[in-house]
Write a protein that holds these residues in place. Structure first.
Motif, PDB file in Angstrom:
ATOM      1  N   UNK A 181       0.799  -1.007  -0.083  1.00 11.88           N
ATOM      2  CA  UNK A 181       0.210   0.237   0.282  1.00 11.88           C
ATOM      3  C   UNK A 181       0.662   1.660   0.231  1.00 11.88           C
ATOM      4  N   UNK A 182       1.635   1.726  -1.113  1.00 13.38           N
ATOM      5  CA  UNK A 182       1.915   3.047  -1.671  1.00 13.38           C
ATOM      6  C   UNK A 182       1.587   4.379  -0.589  1.00 13.38           C
ATOM      7  N   UNK A 183       2.128   5.323  -0.508  1.00  8.47           N
ATOM      8  CA  UNK A 183       1.310   6.474   0.137  1.00  8.47           C
ATOM      9  C   UNK A 183       2.553   7.380  -0.635  1.00  8.47           C
ATOM     10  N   UNK A 184       2.162   8.687  -0.358  1.00 10.50           N
ATOM     11  CA  UNK A 184       2.711  10.275  -0.418  1.00 10.50           C
ATOM     12  C   UNK A 184       3.843  10.433   0.207  1.00 10.50           C
ATOM     13  N   UNK A 185       5.206   9.805   0.759  1.00 12.17           N
ATOM     14  CA  UNK A 185       5.579   9.768   1.882  1.00 12.17           C
ATOM     15  C   UNK A 185       5.200   9.128   3.066  1.00 12.17           C
ATOM     16  N   UNK A 186       6.346   9.328   4.307  1.00  9.86           N
ATOM     17  CA  UNK A 186       6.263   8.715   5.558  1.00  9.86           C
ATOM     18  C   UNK A 186       4.734   9.206   6.182  1.00  9.86           C
ATOM     19  N   UNK A 187       5.085  10.126   6.639  1.00 11.24           N
ATOM     20  CA  UNK A 187       3.746  10.692   6.587  1.00 11.24           C
ATOM     21  C   UNK A 187       2.333  10.308   7.177  1.00 11.24           C
ATOM     22  N   UNK A 188       1.775  10.018   5.710  1.00 10.86           N
ATOM     23  CA  UNK A 188       0.871  10.052   5.753  1.00 10.86           C
ATOM     24  C   UNK A 188       0.306   8.068   6.120  1.00 10.86           C
ATOM     25  N   UNK A 189       1.819   7.444   5.706  1.00 11.88           N
ATOM     26  CA  UNK A 189       1.971   6.284   5.824  1.00 11.88           C
ATOM     27  C   UNK A 189       1.894   5.723   7.196  1.00 11.88           C
ATOM     28  N   UNK A 190       2.158   6.720   7.884  1.00  8.46           N
ATOM     29  CA  UNK A 190       2.984   7.048   9.522  1.00  8.46           C
ATOM     30  C   UNK A 190       1.052   6.584  10.160  1.00  8.46           C
ATOM     31  N   UNK A 191       0.768   7.502   9.636  1.00 11.15           N
ATOM     32  CA  UNK A 191      -0.868   7.800   9.928  1.00 11.15           C
ATOM     33  C   UNK A 191      -1.889   6.609   9.919  1.00 11.15           C
ATOM     34  N   UNK A 192      -1.821   5.928   8.753  1.00  7.49           N
ATOM     35  CA  UNK A 192      -2.667   4.954   8.913  1.00  7.49           C
ATOM     36  C   UNK A 192      -2.168   3.727   9.799  1.00  7.49           C
ATOM     37  N   UNK A 193      -1.163   3.938   9.476  1.00  7.25           N
ATOM     38  CA  UNK A 193      -0.563   2.936  10.249  1.00  7.25           C
ATOM     39  C   UNK A 193      -0.875   2.822  12.074  1.00  7.25           C
ATOM     40  N   UNK A 194      -0.458   3.665  11.990  1.00  4.07           N
ATOM     41  CA  UNK A 194      -0.779   4.038  13.537  1.00  4.07           C
ATOM     42  C   UNK A 194      -3.299   4.120  14.165  1.00  4.07           C
ATOM     43  N   UNK A 195      -3.499   4.298  13.506  1.00  2.00           N
ATOM     44  CA  UNK A 195      -4.811   4.139  13.095  1.00  2.00           C
ATOM     45  C   UNK A 195      -5.396   2.605  13.338  1.00  2.00           C
ATOM     46  N   UNK A 196      -4.576   1.559  12.145  1.00  2.00           N
ATOM     47  CA  UNK A 196      -5.039   0.304  12.003  1.00  2.00           C
ATOM     48  C   UNK A 196      -5.176   0.363  11.024  1.00  2.00           C
ATOM     49  N   UNK A 197      -5.440   1.520  10.352  1.00  2.00           N
ATOM     50  CA  UNK A 197      -6.023   0.995   8.965  1.00  2.00           C
ATOM     51  C   UNK A 197      -5.386   0.356   8.233  1.00  2.00           C
ATOM     52  N   UNK A 198      -3.734   0.263   7.970  1.00  2.00           N
ATOM     53  CA  UNK A 198      -2.859  -0.929   7.895  1.00  2.00           C
ATOM     54  C   UNK A 198      -1.917  -1.531   8.551  1.00  2.00           C
ATOM     55  N   UNK A 199      -2.073  -3.347   9.089  1.00  5.01           N
ATOM     56  CA  UNK A 199      -1.396  -3.294   9.373  1.00  5.01           C
ATOM     57  C   UNK A 199       0.249  -2.866   9.327  1.00  5.01           C
ATOM     58  N   UNK A 200       1.150  -3.107   8.573  1.00  5.33           N
ATOM     59  CA  UNK A 200       2.183  -3.409   8.456  1.00  5.33           C
ATOM     60  C   UNK A 200       2.941  -2.151   7.751  1.00  5.33           C
ATOM     61  N   UNK A 201       4.565  -1.872   8.302  1.00  7.90           N
ATOM     62  CA  UNK A 201       4.660  -0.192   7.402  1.00  7.90           C
ATOM     63  C   UNK A 201       5.470  -1.199   7.755  1.00  7.90           C
ATOM     64  N   UNK A 202       6.662  -0.142   6.294  1.00 11.87           N
ATOM     65  CA  UNK A 202       8.367  -0.450   6.452  1.00 11.87           C
ATOM     66  C   UNK A 202       8.962   0.385   6.150  1.00 11.87           C
ATOM     67  N   UNK A 203       9.694   1.489   7.266  1.00 12.85           N
ATOM     68  CA  UNK A 203       9.559   3.042   6.864  1.00 12.85           C
ATOM     69  C   UNK A 203      11.655   3.410   7.551  1.00 12.85           C
ATOM     70  N   UNK A 204      11.676   4.589   6.815  1.00 16.30           N
ATOM     71  CA  UNK A 204      13.714   4.780   8.147  1.00 16.30           C
ATOM     72  C   UNK A 204      12.893   4.676   9.768  1.00 16.30           C
ATOM     73  N   UNK A 205      13.912   4.485  10.505  1.00 18.51           N
ATOM     74  CA  UNK A 205      14.161   4.511  11.636  1.00 18.51           C
ATOM     75  C   UNK A 205      13.656   5.813  12.334  1.00 18.51           C
ATOM     76  N   UNK A 206      14.328   6.484  12.276  1.00 20.77           N
ATOM     77  CA  UNK A 206      13.752   8.263  12.680  1.00 20.77           C
ATOM     78  C   UNK A 206      12.485   8.926  12.411  1.00 20.77           C
ATOM     79  N   UNK A 207      11.783   8.198  11.499  1.00 21.63           N
ATOM     80  CA  UNK A 207      10.365   8.989  11.153  1.00 21.63           C
ATOM     81  C   UNK A 207       9.866   7.835  11.944  1.00 21.63           C
TER      82      UNK A 207
END
Length: 322
Positions: A181-207
């Motif tokens: 599930x691609x997003x337009x940047x880490x911000x929106x991807x993290x928002x949905x991962x934190x909300x449980x909209x998507x179960x897993x996320x692969x991201x840079x550690x700092x964000x």
């Protein structure tokens, strides 16, 4: 005779003046182009080093952001710039490896259009999960995705991003299938991962780290040379038998092709001196990054190797930008 002597002296003076101008670099401000919007890790590292680098070189280093196209727009601008040392760019795995590996329309050739200068720092990457899933560690996650192929999806900062292709590498190594599930940047991807909209996320550690510390995400496995001090109980990919996925995101300096070697060496030496400052080192390491500060030759080799690795992943997984 007098005229000839004056003319000869004038030519000598002009030659001496030209030589002096060539050796007097830098004689004006230097532009450092960040190929992403302000606020991300690439921008942060650029701004941390810009001021002290300017002091070291004797001219201001001015950071400019030129986002878009997964970093390709800004990278292309650096490639087109004059190779006089006054146009430098930040290089990342996304701009010099993963994006070029998956996108045949990238408007530059990584191998021929840039002058590698130095890899400043590298950042770990992390797979993290929504806390209410039935698994809370790497072994549980692997068992779940093997047991039910296609049930679990993962978020990434975008199609062709480093973590998108790293997850594809993970899937190859574990013979598993998860939906991207691609997003337009880490911000929106993290928002949905934190909300449980998507179960897993692969991201840079700092964000991702702030959400992990707040227990809004659970770190499962990290790509780093050794365990991250902030996540002492989280194994590395090497520890779980996936050394090929144990790759970090780099943040380096490049210029257009054809930069003079003496200028490249001068910038490299100045950056290496800057990151020896404990205060600068601390600011970079606080992002979760590790100081690299290597040679131009070592960085060029790393860029070639990363591009080859991700081209292989794209071919094996039959990935496209669509």
């Amino acid at each position: 005779m007098i005229r000839r002597t004056a003319l000869a002296l004038g030519i000598l003076a002009l030659a001496a003046s030209t030589a002096q101008a060539q050796t007097a670099w830098p004689s004006k401000p230097i532009r450092l182009l960040v190929p992403f919007a302000a606020g991300g890790t690439t921008d942060l590292i650029a701004r941390v080093i810009a001021e002290p680098l300017g002091r070291e070189l004797g001219q201001p280093v001015v950071v400019e952001n030129r986002g878009g196209g997964g970093g390709s727009i800004g990278a292309a601008e650096t490639a087109r710039a004059a190779p006089d040392g006054y146009n430098l760019g930040m290089a990342t795995v996304s701009t010099t490896a993963t994006n070029p590996a998956i996108n045949p329309k990238i408007p530059y050739n990584v191998a021929t259009d840039f002058t590698p200068i130095i890899n400043i720092a590298a950042t770990p990457n992390v797979i993290a999960a929504y806390p209410k899933l039935p698994f809370q560690d790497y072994k549980g996650m692997l068992a779940a995705v093997k047991r039910e192929p296609g049930k679990y999806s993962y978020a990434s900062p975008g199609n062709g991003s480093i973590t998108h292709l790293m997850m594809e590498m993970f899937k190859l190594g574990t013979q598993t299938f998860m939906v991207h599930v691609p997003y337009r940047g880490s911000g929106p991807a993290l928002t949905d991962a934190v909300a449980g909209q998507v179960p897993l996320i692969f991201d840079n550690l700092p964000s991702a780290l702030p959400f992990i510390k707040e227990k809004r995400l659970v770190a499962l496995v990290v790509a780093a040379p050794q365990r991250v001090p902030a996540l002492p109980d989280v194994p590395t990919f090497k520890e779980v038998g996936l050394e090929q996925v144990n790759r970090m995101a780099y943040y380096g300096l490049i210029g257009p092709k054809g930069m003079p070697k003496d200028v490249v060496d001068k910038v490299n030496a100045a950056v290496r001196k800057v990151v020896q400052d404990p205060a600068i080192r601390k600011r970079i390491e606080e992002t979760g990054s590790i100081i690299m500060a290597d040679t131009p030759e070592a960085f060029a080799k790393q860029m070639r190797e990363e591009l080859a690795v991700y081209k292989d992943v794209v071919a094996k997984q039959k990935l496209t930008m669509d």
